[in-house]
Design an enzyme around this catalytic site. Structure first.
Site, PDB file in Angstrom:
ATOM      1  N   GLU A  50      46.010  17.096  -4.227  1.00  0.00           N
ATOM      2  CA  GLU A  50      44.786  16.325  -4.455  1.00  0.00           C
ATOM      3  C   GLU A  50      44.158  16.790  -5.769  1.00  0.00           C
ATOM      4  O   GLU A  50      43.966  17.978  -5.975  1.00  0.00           O
ATOM      5  CB  GLU A  50      43.829  16.553  -3.275  1.00  0.00           C
ATOM      6  CG  GLU A  50      42.391  16.147  -3.505  1.00  0.00           C
ATOM      7  CD  GLU A  50      42.220  14.684  -3.922  1.00  0.00           C
ATOM      8  OE1 GLU A  50      42.734  13.798  -3.223  1.00  0.00           O
ATOM      9  OE2 GLU A  50      41.573  14.442  -4.966  1.00  0.00           O
ATOM     10  N   ALA A  87      40.085  -2.143   4.514  1.00  0.00           N
ATOM     11  CA  ALA A  87      40.710  -1.044   3.764  1.00  0.00           C
ATOM     12  C   ALA A  87      41.087   0.096   4.707  1.00  0.00           C
ATOM     13  O   ALA A  87      42.154   0.704   4.559  1.00  0.00           O
ATOM     14  CB  ALA A  87      39.779  -0.524   2.681  1.00  0.00           C
ATOM     15  N   HIS A 144      36.529  -2.191  -5.068  1.00  0.00           N
ATOM     16  CA  HIS A 144      37.927  -2.079  -4.630  1.00  0.00           C
ATOM     17  C   HIS A 144      38.825  -2.808  -5.617  1.00  0.00           C
ATOM     18  O   HIS A 144      38.517  -3.914  -6.040  1.00  0.00           O
ATOM     19  CB  HIS A 144      38.070  -2.709  -3.234  1.00  0.00           C
ATOM     20  CG  HIS A 144      39.387  -2.433  -2.573  1.00  0.00           C
ATOM     21  ND1 HIS A 144      39.569  -1.392  -1.679  1.00  0.00           N
ATOM     22  CD2 HIS A 144      40.584  -3.047  -2.669  1.00  0.00           C
ATOM     23  CE1 HIS A 144      40.820  -1.392  -1.253  1.00  0.00           C
ATOM     24  NE2 HIS A 144      41.457  -2.383  -1.839  1.00  0.00           N
ATOM     25  N   ALA A 152      33.615   3.627   6.334  1.00  0.00           N
ATOM     26  CA  ALA A 152      34.851   3.819   7.114  1.00  0.00           C
ATOM     27  C   ALA A 152      34.962   2.922   8.344  1.00  0.00           C
ATOM     28  O   ALA A 152      35.633   3.255   9.308  1.00  0.00           O
ATOM     29  CB  ALA A 152      35.035   5.286   7.487  1.00  0.00           C
ATOM     30  N   ARG A 160      32.784 -10.842  -0.041  1.00  0.00           N
ATOM     31  CA  ARG A 160      32.082 -10.021  -1.045  1.00  0.00           C
ATOM     32  C   ARG A 160      32.114 -10.650  -2.433  1.00  0.00           C
ATOM     33  O   ARG A 160      31.136 -10.607  -3.170  1.00  0.00           O
ATOM     34  CB  ARG A 160      32.724  -8.637  -1.122  1.00  0.00           C
ATOM     35  CG  ARG A 160      32.462  -7.823   0.097  1.00  0.00           C
ATOM     36  CD  ARG A 160      33.315  -6.580   0.105  1.00  0.00           C
ATOM     37  NE  ARG A 160      32.959  -5.747   1.228  1.00  0.00           N
ATOM     38  CZ  ARG A 160      33.594  -4.631   1.551  1.00  0.00           C
ATOM     39  NH1 ARG A 160      34.621  -4.233   0.826  1.00  0.00           N
ATOM     40  NH2 ARG A 160      33.224  -3.923   2.583  1.00  0.00           N
ATOM     41  N   GLU A 191      44.916   2.036  -1.294  1.00  0.00           N
ATOM     42  CA  GLU A 191      44.409   1.226  -2.414  1.00  0.00           C
ATOM     43  C   GLU A 191      45.337   1.230  -3.630  1.00  0.00           C
ATOM     44  O   GLU A 191      45.226   0.376  -4.503  1.00  0.00           O
ATOM     45  CB  GLU A 191      42.996   1.708  -2.803  1.00  0.00           C
ATOM     46  CG  GLU A 191      42.215   0.663  -3.581  1.00  0.00           C
ATOM     47  CD  GLU A 191      40.790   1.090  -3.903  1.00  0.00           C
ATOM     48  OE1 GLU A 191      40.249   2.002  -3.242  1.00  0.00           O
ATOM     49  OE2 GLU A 191      40.206   0.498  -4.837  1.00  0.00           O
TER      50      GLU A 191
HETATM   51  P1  ADP Z   1      42.832   5.471  -0.124  1.00  0.00           P
HETATM   52  O1  ADP Z   1      41.705   4.729   0.527  1.00  0.00           O
HETATM   53  O2  ADP Z   1      43.922   4.591  -0.585  1.00  0.00           O
HETATM   54  O3  ADP Z   1      43.270   6.631   0.694  1.00  0.00           O
HETATM   55  P2  ADP Z   1      41.075   7.189  -1.633  1.00  0.00           P
HETATM   56  O4  ADP Z   1      40.283   6.855  -2.827  1.00  0.00           O
HETATM   57  O5  ADP Z   1      40.340   7.406  -0.360  1.00  0.00           O
HETATM   58  O6  ADP Z   1      42.186   6.059  -1.475  1.00  0.00           O
HETATM   59  O7  ADP Z   1      41.941   8.497  -1.892  1.00  0.00           O
HETATM   60  C1  ADP Z   1      42.753   8.659  -3.009  1.00  0.00           C
HETATM   61  C2  ADP Z   1      42.801  10.132  -3.349  1.00  0.00           C
HETATM   62  O8  ADP Z   1      43.788  10.371  -4.336  1.00  0.00           O
HETATM   63  C3  ADP Z   1      41.489  10.656  -3.900  1.00  0.00           C
HETATM   64  O9  ADP Z   1      41.091  11.794  -3.181  1.00  0.00           O
HETATM   65  C4  ADP Z   1      41.830  10.985  -5.352  1.00  0.00           C
HETATM   66  O10 ADP Z   1      41.075  12.048  -5.876  1.00  0.00           O
HETATM   67  C5  ADP Z   1      43.293  11.334  -5.243  1.00  0.00           C
HETATM   68  N1  ADP Z   1      44.035  11.246  -6.516  1.00  0.00           N
HETATM   69  C6  ADP Z   1      43.911  10.305  -7.474  1.00  0.00           C
HETATM   70  N2  ADP Z   1      44.738  10.553  -8.495  1.00  0.00           N
HETATM   71  C7  ADP Z   1      45.419  11.685  -8.190  1.00  0.00           C
HETATM   72  C8  ADP Z   1      46.399  12.471  -8.856  1.00  0.00           C
HETATM   73  N3  ADP Z   1      46.845  12.168 -10.063  1.00  0.00           N
HETATM   74  N4  ADP Z   1      46.861  13.577  -8.232  1.00  0.00           N
HETATM   75  C9  ADP Z   1      46.399  13.949  -7.007  1.00  0.00           C
HETATM   76  N5  ADP Z   1      45.449  13.247  -6.356  1.00  0.00           N
HETATM   77  C10 ADP Z   1      44.972  12.134  -6.912  1.00  0.00           C
END
Ligand code: ADP
Length: 587
Positions: free
Chosen positions: A166, A568, A524, A180, A414, A553
């Site tokens: 992450e 979502a 989104h 959520a 939306r 997403e």
């Molecule tokens: P989804 O709803 O699809 O799960 P989120 O926005 O809730 O999407 O989560 C996506 C996660 O991926 C976020 O915590 C974001 O910080 C993380 N993220 C984005 N780019 C990267 C990356 N290059 N490496 C690691 N984590 C990433």
């Protein structure tokens, strides 16, 4: 004159030298505990900071009213400040206001020591030694939002060793800051409320809501598997759901389940706990930068940790779960030039489309990229989601313009509401409701901190009379009264003759009355990598990219031009679980 000046100068120099000599560079900060205050997202944050031998020995938050879950941001900042013995640290992405308020509070406490920041003994970044140069797991998940954590749990439940990387300091992504809510046809609350629904009806709503641009096979899977996903969250992940549902725009019936406190904090907190209980390792502060292939198969991820390259080898497969690109201005404009810097965003700063960019570099097919959704009723100053506005999703408020007139069906999609708002005076809308609706929706209790904060910032008004409320924002009160009278007639007759509002119509009665000002903000991004029904990523020629899966997403073609509210969470759980299972069982 000259002489007097030079005497003064000499005197001042002597004074400053004296001052310097009384505080040499090595001077220690006076030991003790000092109180400080800062302004967080919702209210004041008060702390007590203890200094011992010029080192931060403890930080205690003595009072705060931040959104639950964001306390985690303060914990993270505390850890960093203490590890590095530094106060001016980076904010936690996704928790900007909480971070700023917390840092301000600690600084305020520090200022009371009378010392300067350079007197804190430098410790450097203590975390940099904590990472090896390479790790190996069966499944490597990129991104610890809802999709990534769902995938990681499912893969671990199937027996795989899983590492999640992450990029941010805390897990959760956009999922954490969302309400959520989760659409699930035939769910347990619909049964008890005698609401008839079916997978087919949900499927039709998804297709219609996205102008039939969704891949029918993917939309079908979403519709058919959402209830099982919700039950999995409830029974396996221990997510607590409230005993009421919300009616999201564009759905034909009320079908959206609400997690505890209508907050992503419940969902993400439980997913993270479940993942950890299954031995899933979560490496935060570790952005993935490249997908590595051998003989056309993705088998590793190159990542970065504090400037150090780290390789994550994946025996079975890599799952992309990096979310959307709502916070990446260049990318937004590249694919849809209307989505420029003038539009605020609800997204966390982590939503920069990294997964899409990395996948594109290895020939992945991108779909629906221009489809970017704005959420119609966001904070006009910050662009954040406004949960007090959920009174609309209870069917108990109307949207009016400065002229006091309704201009759109309040439970429309939306995108439809957003574009209607943009063409009103000032590009804003005003949500109106009465005391009975407030009591029924309880948004002032469920989202108390936000409610208080909006009142304080003059973005929400509570007034005894409709005129008083309207006057607060300069809304035409006479017209608003007419609008409300008309709406009440529609409610009495059971039909909205102006906008054909779906669901039950409830007449407005006595005051106090409430009006909240809001704007649309980017929420989104519907486009992303193309997946098949097994959550495998497809290349530009329509072939599977071996070893690469995606969910959430970061993917496209599921919601067409426009995602319906609460779809979502259904998406991230359904496709997260498919990706997790398939990656775990790949070999
Ligand atoms: P989804 O709803 O699809 O799960 P989120 O926005 O809730 O999407 O989560 C996506 C996660 O991926 C976020 O915590 C974001 O910080 C993380 N993220 C984005 N780019 C990267 C990356 N290059 N490496 C690691 N984590 C990433």
């Amino acid at each position: 004159m000259k002489k007097i000046c030079s005497c003064l100068l000499v005197g001042l120099m002597a004074l400053s030298l004296a001052a310097c000599s009384s505080k040499p560079a090595t001077a220690t900060i006076k030991d003790g505990t000092y109180a400080g205050e800062g302004t967080g997202k919702n209210d004041k944050i008060a702390v007590e900071v203890t200094f011992k031998d010029s080192v931060i020995a403890g930080i205690e938050v003595t009072s705060e009213k931040e959104t639950p879950g964001f306390a985690e941001a303060m914990d993270q900042l505390t850890k960093t400040m203490m590890a590095e013995n530094k106060i001016e640290v980076d904010i936690i992405a996704g928790a900007t206001y909480t971070s700023d308020g917390f840092i301000e509070a600690v600084k305020d406490a520090f200022n009371k020591t009378g010392a300067t920041l350079d007197q804190l003994i430098a410790k450097g970044n203590s975390e940099s030694e904590e990472r090896e140069s390479s790790y190996t797991a069966d499944v490597v998940v990129i991104g610890a939002g809802g999709a990534g954590l769902s995938a990681a749990i499912t893969a671990a439940e199937a027996g795989a060793k899983v590492i999640v990387i992450e990029k941010m300091a805390m897990v959760g992504g956009n999922t954490l800051i969302s309400g959520a809510e989760m659409a699930a046809p035939n769910n347990w609350l619909q049964t008890s409320e005698n609401i008839e629904d079916s997978n087919d009806q949900f499927y039709q709503d998804i297709m219609k809501g996205g102008d039939n641009e969704s891949d029918p096979e993917l939309a079908r899977i979403l519709a058919d598997s959402s209830l099982a996903g919700a039950e999995w969250l409830r029974d396996d992940v221990n997510v607590i759901f409230e005993d009421y549902m919300l009616f999201f725009g564009g759905h034909s019936v009320k079908r959206s389940l609400v997690p505890l406190n209508a907050s992503g904090v419940e969902l993400v907190g439980k997913l993270e706990a479940k993942a950890k209980s299954l031995g899933v390792e979560i490496h935060t502060n570790t952005p993935a930068i490249e997908l590595l292939q051998e003989n056309g198969e993705v088998n590793a991820v190159k990542a970065n940790f504090n400037g150090k390259e780290v390789t994550y080898n994946a025996n079975n497969g890599v799952i992309l779960a990096t979310g959307g690109f709502g916070s990446n201005l260049d990318m937004r404009i590249k694919y849809n030039e209307a989505m420029d810097e003038k539009i605020l965003s609800t997204n966390t700063v982590g939503s920069t489309g990294d997964g899409i960019t990395m996948a594109e570099k290895i020939n992945a097919q991108l779909v629906d990229m221009p489809f970017i959704q704005t959420y119609p009723t966001c904070d006009p100053e910050r662009g954040t989601l406004l949960y007090v506005g959920d009174v609309r999703l209870d069917g108990r408020s109307i949207l009016v313009n400065l002229e006091g007139k309704r201009f759109v069906e309040e439970l429309e999609r939306r995108d439809v509401i957003s574009s209607a708002v943009v063409s009103q005076t000032g590009g804003v809308s005003y949500m109106f409701w009465d005391e009975a609706s407030m009591i029924a929706s309880k948004v002032n209790v469920k989202h108390k901190a936000e409610y208080d904060n909006l009142i304080e910032r003059g973005l929400l008004v509570k007034a005894n009379t409709l005129k008083e409320a309207a006057d607060f924002f300069g809304i035409n009160a006479e017209e608003l009264q007419k609008t409300v009278d008309n709406y009440n007639t529609y409610a009495a007759n059971g039909k909205d003759l102006e906008f054909n509002k779906r669901g039950e119509l409830t007449a407005f009665t006595d005051g106090p009355y409430y009006i909240m000002k809001s704007i649309p903000a980017i929420h989104h991004t519907m486009g992303g990598v193309k997946i098949n029904t097994e959550a495998q990523v497809m290349d530009v020629d329509g072939n599977i990219i071996k070893g690469l899966y995606a969910a959430g997403e970061v993917t496209g073609d599921i919601h067409g031009t426009n995602r319906l509210g609460s779809d979502a969470i259904a998406d991230i759980v359904v496709f997260g679980r498919i990706a997790g299972k398939n990656a775990a069982e790949a070999k």
